[in-house]
Design a protein around this motif. Structure first.
Motif, PDB file in Angstrom:
ATOM      1  N   GLY A 228       0.764  -1.244   0.000  1.00 61.62           N
ATOM      2  CA  GLY A 228       0.000   0.000   0.000  1.00 61.62           C
ATOM      3  C   GLY A 228       0.791   1.288   0.000  1.00 61.62           C
ATOM      4  N   ALA A 229       2.022   1.267  -0.478  1.00 59.19           N
ATOM      5  CA  ALA A 229       2.801   2.506  -0.553  1.00 59.19           C
ATOM      6  C   ALA A 229       2.116   3.506  -1.478  1.00 59.19           C
ATOM      7  CB  ALA A 229       4.211   2.214  -1.055  1.00 59.19           C
ATOM      8  N   ASN A 230       2.210   4.773  -1.136  1.00 61.75           N
ATOM      9  CA  ASN A 230       1.626   5.847  -1.956  1.00 61.75           C
ATOM     10  C   ASN A 230       2.444   5.988  -3.230  1.00 61.75           C
ATOM     11  OD1 ASN A 230       0.607   8.150  -3.117  1.00 61.75           O
ATOM     12  ND2 ASN A 230       0.742   9.418  -1.282  1.00 61.75           N
ATOM     13  N   ILE A 231       1.908   5.487  -4.329  1.00 62.75           N
ATOM     14  CA  ILE A 231       2.678   5.385  -5.564  1.00 62.75           C
ATOM     15  C   ILE A 231       2.914   6.741  -6.220  1.00 62.75           C
ATOM     16  CG2 ILE A 231       0.781   5.066  -7.206  1.00 62.75           C
ATOM     17  CD1 ILE A 231       2.449   2.693  -8.354  1.00 62.75           C
ATOM     18  N   ASN A 232       2.055   7.716  -5.928  1.00 59.31           N
ATOM     19  CA  ASN A 232       2.183   9.033  -6.561  1.00 59.31           C
ATOM     20  C   ASN A 232       2.658  10.107  -5.590  1.00 59.31           C
ATOM     21  OD1 ASN A 232       1.306   8.466  -9.328  1.00 59.31           O
ATOM     22  ND2 ASN A 232      -0.667   7.976  -8.395  1.00 59.31           N
ATOM     23  N   CYS A 233       3.266   9.672  -4.493  1.00 60.68           N
ATOM     24  CA  CYS A 233       3.829  10.613  -3.523  1.00 60.68           C
ATOM     25  C   CYS A 233       4.974  11.396  -4.180  1.00 60.68           C
ATOM     26  CB  CYS A 233       4.341   9.832  -2.321  1.00 60.68           C
ATOM     27  SG  CYS A 233       5.035  10.841  -1.014  1.00 60.68           S
ATOM     28  N   THR A 234       5.023  12.702  -3.940  1.00 61.77           N
ATOM     29  CA  THR A 234       6.039  13.542  -4.582  1.00 61.77           C
ATOM     30  C   THR A 234       7.103  13.993  -3.589  1.00 61.77           C
ATOM     31  OG1 THR A 234       4.725  15.546  -4.201  1.00 61.77           O
ATOM     32  CG2 THR A 234       4.399  14.397  -6.297  1.00 61.77           C
ATOM     33  N   LEU A 235       8.288  14.240  -4.102  1.00 60.64           N
ATOM     34  CA  LEU A 235       9.360  14.778  -3.269  1.00 60.64           C
ATOM     35  C   LEU A 235       9.082  16.246  -2.977  1.00 60.64           C
ATOM     36  CD1 LEU A 235      12.536  13.261  -4.976  1.00 60.64           C
ATOM     37  CD2 LEU A 235      11.364  12.469  -2.937  1.00 60.64           C
ATOM     38  N   PRO A 236       9.249  16.680  -1.732  1.00 65.92           N
ATOM     39  CA  PRO A 236       8.916  18.067  -1.375  1.00 65.92           C
ATOM     40  C   PRO A 236       9.786  19.107  -2.063  1.00 65.92           C
ATOM     41  CG  PRO A 236      10.006  16.943   0.456  1.00 65.92           C
ATOM     42  CD  PRO A 236       9.704  15.899  -0.570  1.00 65.92           C
ATOM     43  N   THR A 237      11.006  18.756  -2.414  1.00 65.31           N
ATOM     44  CA  THR A 237      11.908  19.736  -3.026  1.00 65.31           C
ATOM     45  C   THR A 237      11.758  19.819  -4.539  1.00 65.31           C
ATOM     46  OG1 THR A 237      13.617  18.013  -3.029  1.00 65.31           O
ATOM     47  CG2 THR A 237      13.646  19.618  -1.219  1.00 65.31           C
ATOM     48  N   SER A 238      11.685  18.665  -5.210  1.00 64.50           N
ATOM     49  CA  SER A 238      11.641  18.644  -6.678  1.00 64.50           C
ATOM     50  C   SER A 238      10.266  18.343  -7.250  1.00 64.50           C
ATOM     51  CB  SER A 238      12.638  17.616  -7.215  1.00 64.50           C
ATOM     52  OG  SER A 238      12.231  16.302  -6.848  1.00 64.50           O
ATOM     53  N   GLY A 239       9.388  17.730  -6.432  1.00 69.15           N
ATOM     54  CA  GLY A 239       8.063  17.374  -6.924  1.00 69.15           C
ATOM     55  C   GLY A 239       8.047  16.111  -7.767  1.00 69.15           C
ATOM     56  N   LYS A 240       9.161  15.376  -7.818  1.00 67.44           N
ATOM     57  CA  LYS A 240       9.217  14.169  -8.625  1.00 67.44           C
ATOM     58  C   LYS A 240       8.513  13.001  -7.927  1.00 67.44           C
ATOM     59  CE  LYS A 240      13.476  15.186 -11.189  1.00 67.44           C
ATOM     60  NZ  LYS A 240      12.746  15.428 -12.447  1.00 67.44           N
ATOM     61  N   THR A 241       7.927  12.136  -8.742  1.00 71.58           N
ATOM     62  CA  THR A 241       7.289  10.922  -8.239  1.00 71.58           C
ATOM     63  C   THR A 241       8.242   9.747  -8.414  1.00 71.58           C
ATOM     64  OG1 THR A 241       6.330  10.392 -10.401  1.00 71.58           O
ATOM     65  CG2 THR A 241       5.030  11.807  -8.928  1.00 71.58           C
ATOM     66  N   ALA A 242       7.836   8.584  -7.895  1.00 70.90           N
ATOM     67  CA  ALA A 242       8.649   7.374  -8.059  1.00 70.90           C
ATOM     68  C   ALA A 242       8.822   7.038  -9.537  1.00 70.90           C
ATOM     69  CB  ALA A 242       7.997   6.209  -7.322  1.00 70.90           C
ATOM     70  N   LEU A 243       7.767   7.227 -10.330  1.00 67.04           N
ATOM     71  CA  LEU A 243       7.853   6.955 -11.766  1.00 67.04           C
ATOM     72  C   LEU A 243       8.899   7.846 -12.432  1.00 67.04           C
ATOM     73  CD1 LEU A 243       6.841   5.637 -14.391  1.00 67.04           C
ATOM     74  CD2 LEU A 243       5.095   7.436 -14.508  1.00 67.04           C
ATOM     75  N   GLN A 244       8.892   9.117 -12.099  1.00 71.84           N
ATOM     76  CA  GLN A 244       9.858  10.041 -12.708  1.00 71.84           C
ATOM     77  C   GLN A 244      11.294   9.685 -12.316  1.00 71.84           C
ATOM     78  OE1 GLN A 244       7.714  13.458 -11.135  1.00 71.84           O
ATOM     79  NE2 GLN A 244       7.460  14.275 -13.185  1.00 71.84           N
ATOM     80  N   LEU A 245      11.493   9.286 -11.070  1.00 77.03           N
ATOM     81  CA  LEU A 245      12.830   8.891 -10.627  1.00 77.03           C
ATOM     82  C   LEU A 245      13.308   7.647 -11.369  1.00 77.03           C
ATOM     83  CD1 LEU A 245      12.462   9.453  -6.772  1.00 77.03           C
ATOM     84  CD2 LEU A 245      13.795  10.853  -8.364  1.00 77.03           C
ATOM     85  N   ALA A 246      12.397   6.691 -11.538  1.00 76.22           N
ATOM     86  CA  ALA A 246      12.748   5.456 -12.254  1.00 76.22           C
ATOM     87  C   ALA A 246      13.099   5.758 -13.712  1.00 76.22           C
ATOM     88  CB  ALA A 246      11.605   4.451 -12.170  1.00 76.22           C
ATOM     89  N   VAL A 247      12.310   6.619 -14.345  1.00 76.31           N
ATOM     90  CA  VAL A 247      12.558   6.979 -15.746  1.00 76.31           C
ATOM     91  C   VAL A 247      13.887   7.722 -15.873  1.00 76.31           C
ATOM     92  CG1 VAL A 247      11.770   8.428 -17.665  1.00 76.31           C
ATOM     93  CG2 VAL A 247      10.135   6.976 -16.444  1.00 76.31           C
ATOM     94  N   CYS A 248      14.183   8.621 -14.932  1.00 76.39           N
ATOM     95  CA  CYS A 248      15.459   9.355 -14.959  1.00 76.39           C
ATOM     96  C   CYS A 248      16.642   8.395 -14.890  1.00 76.39           C
ATOM     97  CB  CYS A 248      15.521  10.344 -13.799  1.00 76.39           C
ATOM     98  SG  CYS A 248      14.510  11.826 -14.009  1.00 76.39           S
ATOM     99  N   THR A 249      16.565   7.400 -14.005  1.00 75.28           N
ATOM    100  CA  THR A 249      17.662   6.440 -13.859  1.00 75.28           C
ATOM    101  C   THR A 249      17.834   5.600 -15.115  1.00 75.28           C
ATOM    102  OG1 THR A 249      17.320   6.305 -11.457  1.00 75.28           O
ATOM    103  CG2 THR A 249      18.530   4.507 -12.499  1.00 75.28           C
ATOM    104  N   ALA A 250      16.723   5.054 -15.612  1.00 73.17           N
ATOM    105  CA  ALA A 250      16.801   4.170 -16.779  1.00 73.17           C
ATOM    106  C   ALA A 250      17.171   4.923 -18.044  1.00 73.17           C
ATOM    107  CB  ALA A 250      15.470   3.445 -16.964  1.00 73.17           C
ATOM    108  N   SER A 251      16.872   6.238 -18.090  1.00 76.13           N
ATOM    109  CA  SER A 251      17.152   7.041 -19.290  1.00 76.13           C
ATOM    110  C   SER A 251      18.495   7.751 -19.228  1.00 76.13           C
ATOM    111  CB  SER A 251      16.042   8.084 -19.481  1.00 76.13           C
ATOM    112  OG  SER A 251      14.781   7.475 -19.624  1.00 76.13           O
ATOM    113  N   SER A 252      19.186   7.646 -18.113  1.00 76.03           N
ATOM    114  CA  SER A 252      20.485   8.298 -17.979  1.00 76.03           C
ATOM    115  C   SER A 252      21.513   7.643 -18.900  1.00 76.03           C
ATOM    116  CB  SER A 252      20.972   8.219 -16.531  1.00 76.03           C
ATOM    117  OG  SER A 252      21.223   6.866 -16.184  1.00 76.03           O
TER     118      SER A 252
END
Length: 421
Positions: A228-252
């Motif tokens: 039950g983790a909040n899948i769309n929780c955002t980072l307070p500083t950047s506003g990124k979600t888990a999906l965006q972080l995953a895409v950034c890593t895989a696309s680097s």
């Protein structure tokens, strides 16, 4: 032979690197009782532990000396250690249970600020399995060590140990974060089932899911989503979600070179990750995927209705970021795909700048063509085609094929070929 101490205990692979001996226990200032308690804990000898605790306070540190150096302590943090910390650190489950029953306080911290639970997670054994079902003897021993670690964790939880101890000024990681950093994937479910806050944040505002997704760890990501983790929780500083972080890593660049697995991204999308969520800069996952230029990631996001026309705060479209990267311009098949989804075709940012990649002399022809293309007024039919593709996505085009006339379907998904650019 002169360096061998008579009566010394031979170290084992899983034993403490600083081992007591009978001769060292007779050194000035050393406590024989503590030496015996130390050895009893390391041997999982509950009977001896109980007997020795009748004369040694269970919550009093044991002084640990380096046998080779005679009188010199190993290090500042190892000058003294509590019995419960020793049992947790080296996964002595019987000793741990005995100490807790004898009144050991699991909330006490060592000189670095760690509790018994945190020490257990910090020293969690890591197991690397080869591609064969037949385990070697070291792997079997390590598997046993991992089971001991899991048993120790269950003992601590059953005894009511706080799975989310209050973090002090210098220690900002929750138990879940520590388990992730230590590679203790087996501990995640045990901690959550015993009350660990699944959406707790570390000092950088990241939840456990943020970290698992950023490292493309599908196994832990799946476990956290299941609990039950909040899948769309955002980072307070950047506003990124888990999906965006995953895409950034895989696309680097490293992700491209290593062909990083994208199953974690697919898993997040399948479980409701908002594909068009934008961070504080207005970037969505599709922007980062296009900048990286990994075709399989861009196509996957488009399958889940990523908007190829979303603009960042600086007016950059996904196509703009794709064209920023010089190497992307050679991937004509992905350029074709993005052009077929881009309406209106916006080649510049808010300041009127063209993408950097188009400014190189070898891409002059592509630059001229795209500028002309962006100035063409689209027909209503072409606008409708882009709208249908956007609504139904790539993954539903085969369903449409069964419902539409062949000529209509071919018109919708017959992308213009710009490979000759």
């Amino acid at each position: 032979m002169g360096n061998i101490t008579k009566g010394a205990i031979t170290p084992t692979p899983d034993s403490n690197p600083f081992i007591y001996s009978l001769s060292s226990s007779r050194q000035k200032g050393f406590k024989p009782l503590q030496a015996k308690l130390y050895e009893a804990i390391m041997k999982n000898d509950s009977t001896n532990i109980k007997a020795l605790l009748a004369h040694q306070p269970v919550n009093e540190p044991m002084t640990v000396w380096d046998n080779a150096a005679r009188r010199r302590p190993l290090s500042i943090q190892d000058q003294s250690i509590l019995p419960i910390h020793l049992a947790a650190k080296y996964r002595r489950e019987k000793s741990l249970c005995c100490l807790l029953e004898s009144g050991a306080d699991p909330k006490i911290r060592d000189n670095r600020g760690y509790t018994a639970l945190q020490l257990l997670l910090l020293h969690w054994p890591k197991m690397y399995i080869t591609g064969t079902d037949i385990l070697t003897r070291p792997q079997k021993n390590l598997a046993t060590t991992q089971r001991n670690a899991e048993e120790c964790l269950r003992i601590l939880c059953e005894k009511g140990v706080q799975t989310d101890p209050e973090m002090d000024r210098d220690y900002k990681h929750s138990s879940l974060h520590l388990a992730l950093y230590s590679g203790a994937s087996q501990a995640i479910s045990i901690l959550i089932e015993n009350g660990a806050n699944i959406d707790d944040r570390n000092e950088f505002g990241k939840t456990a899911l943020h970290i698992a997704a950023e490292h493309l760890n599908k196994e832990i990501t799946e476990t956290l989503i299941t609990y039950g983790a909040n899948i769309n929780c955002t980072l307070p500083t950047s506003g990124k979600t888990a999906l965006q972080l995953a895409v950034c890593t895989a696309s680097s660049k490293a992700g491209r070179v290593l062909a990083a697995d994208i199953d974690c991204i697919r898993l997040l999308l399948m479980n409701g990750a908002e594909v068009n969520a934008q961070d504080c800069e207005g970037r969505a996952a599709i922007h980062n995927a296009c900048l990286g230029g990994r075709k399989e990631i861009v196509e996957l996001l488009l399958d889940y209705h990523a908007d190829a026309n979303t603009l960042t705060r600086h007016g950059q479209s996904p196509l703009f970021l794709f064209l920023q990267n010089r190497s992307n311009l050679r991937c004509t098949s992905l350029l074709n795909k993005l052009l077929s989804f881009s309406y209106p075709l916006k080649l510049t940012n808010n300041r009127g700048d063209l993408p950097t990649g188009l400014l190189f002399p070898e891409f002059q022809m592509q630059k001229d063509f795209l500028i002309r293309l962006s100035q063409i007024i689209w027909s209503l039919q072409d606008i409708c085609k882009v709208t249908v593709r956007r609504i139904y996505g790539e993954k539903n085009k085969q369903c449409l094929k069964k419902q539409l006339p062949v000529t209509v379907w071919n018109s919708l998904y017959n992308y213009q070929d710009y490979s000759q650019l």
